[in-house]
Design a protein around this motif. Sequence first.
Motif, short mmCIF file in Angstrom:
data_model
loop_
_atom_site.label_atom_id
_atom_site.label_comp_id
_atom_site.label_asym_id
_atom_site.label_seq_id
_atom_site.Cartn_x
_atom_site.Cartn_y
_atom_site.Cartn_z
N UNK A 164 0.83 -1.20 0.00
CA UNK A 164 0.00 0.00 0.00
C UNK A 164 0.87 1.26 0.00
N UNK A 165 1.57 1.45 -1.11
CA UNK A 165 2.50 2.58 -1.22
C UNK A 165 2.74 2.91 -2.70
N UNK A 166 3.39 4.06 -2.93
CA UNK A 166 3.76 4.45 -4.29
C UNK A 166 5.25 4.18 -4.56
N UNK A 167 6.10 4.53 -3.57
CA UNK A 167 7.55 4.38 -3.81
C UNK A 167 7.92 2.90 -3.78
N UNK A 168 8.75 2.52 -4.73
CA UNK A 168 9.19 1.12 -4.87
C UNK A 168 8.00 0.16 -4.90
N UNK A 169 7.06 0.48 -5.74
CA UNK A 169 5.95 -0.44 -5.97
C UNK A 169 6.05 -0.89 -7.43
N UNK A 170 6.68 -2.05 -7.69
CA UNK A 170 6.95 -2.45 -9.07
C UNK A 170 5.70 -2.53 -9.94
N UNK A 171 4.61 -3.06 -9.38
CA UNK A 171 3.39 -3.22 -10.20
C UNK A 171 2.87 -1.85 -10.63
N UNK B 191 -4.84 -6.20 -19.30
CA UNK B 191 -3.58 -6.44 -18.59
C UNK B 191 -3.76 -6.21 -17.10
N UNK B 192 -3.17 -7.09 -16.33
CA UNK B 192 -3.23 -6.92 -14.87
C UNK B 192 -1.83 -7.14 -14.29
N UNK B 193 -1.47 -6.29 -13.33
CA UNK B 193 -0.18 -6.44 -12.64
C UNK B 193 -0.43 -6.58 -11.15
N UNK B 194 0.40 -7.38 -10.50
CA UNK B 194 0.40 -7.36 -9.03
C UNK B 194 1.77 -7.74 -8.51
N UNK B 195 2.00 -7.38 -7.26
CA UNK B 195 3.24 -7.76 -6.58
C UNK B 195 2.99 -9.05 -5.82
N UNK B 196 3.97 -9.92 -5.85
CA UNK B 196 3.75 -11.26 -5.30
C UNK B 196 3.65 -11.28 -3.77
N UNK B 197 2.76 -12.17 -3.27
CA UNK B 197 2.66 -12.48 -1.84
C UNK B 197 3.19 -13.90 -1.67
N UNK C 166 -3.18 -10.44 -20.09
CA UNK C 166 -1.74 -10.42 -19.81
C UNK C 166 -1.55 -10.21 -18.31
N UNK C 167 -0.80 -11.12 -17.70
CA UNK C 167 -0.58 -11.02 -16.25
C UNK C 167 0.92 -10.86 -16.01
N UNK C 168 1.30 -9.82 -15.25
CA UNK C 168 2.70 -9.69 -14.85
C UNK C 168 2.73 -9.59 -13.33
N UNK C 169 3.63 -10.36 -12.72
CA UNK C 169 3.76 -10.29 -11.26
C UNK C 169 5.21 -9.96 -10.92
N UNK C 170 5.40 -9.33 -9.77
CA UNK C 170 6.74 -8.82 -9.43
C UNK C 170 7.15 -9.22 -8.02
N UNK C 171 8.45 -9.41 -7.85
CA UNK C 171 8.99 -9.67 -6.51
C UNK C 171 8.80 -8.41 -5.68
#
Length: 384
Positions: free
Chosen positions: A16-23, A98-104, A126-131
């Motif tokens: 729940x942030x903007x800085x360093x939020x890869x998605x 397209x959907x992006x999310x950060x991994x849990x 298209x799904x992209x997920x990030x560490x």
Amino acid sequence: MSSKIPCTLVWLRRDLRLIDNPALFHAAKRGQLITVYIFDEDCSGRRKTGQACLWWLYHSLKSLHNQLSQWNIPLIMKSGNDAFTILKELLDSYNADTIYWNRCYEPFEYNRDCSIEEKLKMENVTVETYQDRVLFEPWTIKTAKGGPVQIYIHFWNQCLSLPQPRKPYDKPKFKNQTGCQSKCDEPAVWQRLAKLSQDMPMKLQDFWHPGEEQAISKLKSFIKNSLNAYAEKSQCLRLNTTSNLSPYLHFGEISPFTVWHSVRHASSSAEPPAVKSESLKQYLRSLGWREYTCHLLFHYPDLPQKCFRSSFEQLKLQVDPVKLQSWQQGNTGYPVVDAGMRQLSVAGIMPNRLRMIVASFLIKHLLVPWQKGEEWFWSKLIDA
Ligand SMILES: Cc1cc2nc3c(=O)[nH]c(=O)nc-3n(C[C@H](O)[C@H](O)[C@H](O)COP(=O)(O)OP(=O)(O)OC[C@H]3O[C@@H](n4cnc5c(N)ncnc54)[C@H](O)[C@@H]3O)c2cc1C
């Protein structure tokens, strides 16, 4: 009517942030975007969110909502346990492919996300997920035989032998966001969360201010005032000797990458305050404990219910409601235990050393099963 401008959906969870939020960063580069948070009050398949964490979640979401609305980006609140259907309906409704999310990495979330990713891909999304939540993903650290590493020091030495964790992403540069209106929001979800957070008997608002801005300011203040003495003081029973970042890390209002690189930068910089290398090492080691617990939970999903060492199952423990209540209320007659437990009930936090003392007291002195203590911690801690 569906929007004609394609946009990216970002599924927010513990980021729940903007800085360093890869998605968010990558979605912003693509153009129009919308964000969604799905509140699953019943937490189907897992334990319900604790009371204190619900309070934090509500305020954290409000704070992010305010930040995003400055760029005209909707944070859509949804509720329910069928995340796939909710996401698919949103994608259709906004004409997004397209959907992006950060991994849990908690077992339930990880498995659910893998299955949703597969189903969405079958629908040509298209799904992209990030560490994101951890510096070292649980499958990157392994024994020679490829299994999970069980001993902390081996785990941490292996982490340190790998390349440095990636640098944090900048705040996203949102392009002119005009195309996506917040048409699918469910105001009832905000109302429900607000109600749950108001029903909180604790005094969290006197101690805490959730949100990204506060997280960054806590980190800066820790680096300026306390990092240098961390090696000597981190095990004190006072709260202001450590960073107090655990709830912010828990909800992803700050990322471990930001924390890692900020403390390293401060210690290598010629500018004051000077940071002792032992303090830096010890602080990074603390972050390592966070990585380690995530690693263990990923590989041993029944850890919240079962002893890590099976021989401990033989301990003769039993639930004694009177003893348990005296511990919960801070009425055991042992000042250090009672102080810790009362602090927990009011402020939702306890320093690490005190957590160890009260936990050990419950199990080894009162002979009450640790699961009962863990349940209480779960409901009262803001970082659980
Ligand atoms: C019985 C018991 C229960 C605990 N329950 C939780 C919990 O529910 N959530 C939680 O985040 N931590 C938990 N901890 C770990 C630790 O007590 C807290 O992370 C720490 O007190 C948070 O304060 P801080 O942010 O000032 O930590 P700092 O000393 O400033 O450390 C920086 C960060 O490193 C991580 N960290 C530090 N120590 C540990 C540790 N021993 N294990 C895991 N991560 C660590 C935290 O994310 C912390 O914010 C528990 C420890 C014990 C003994």
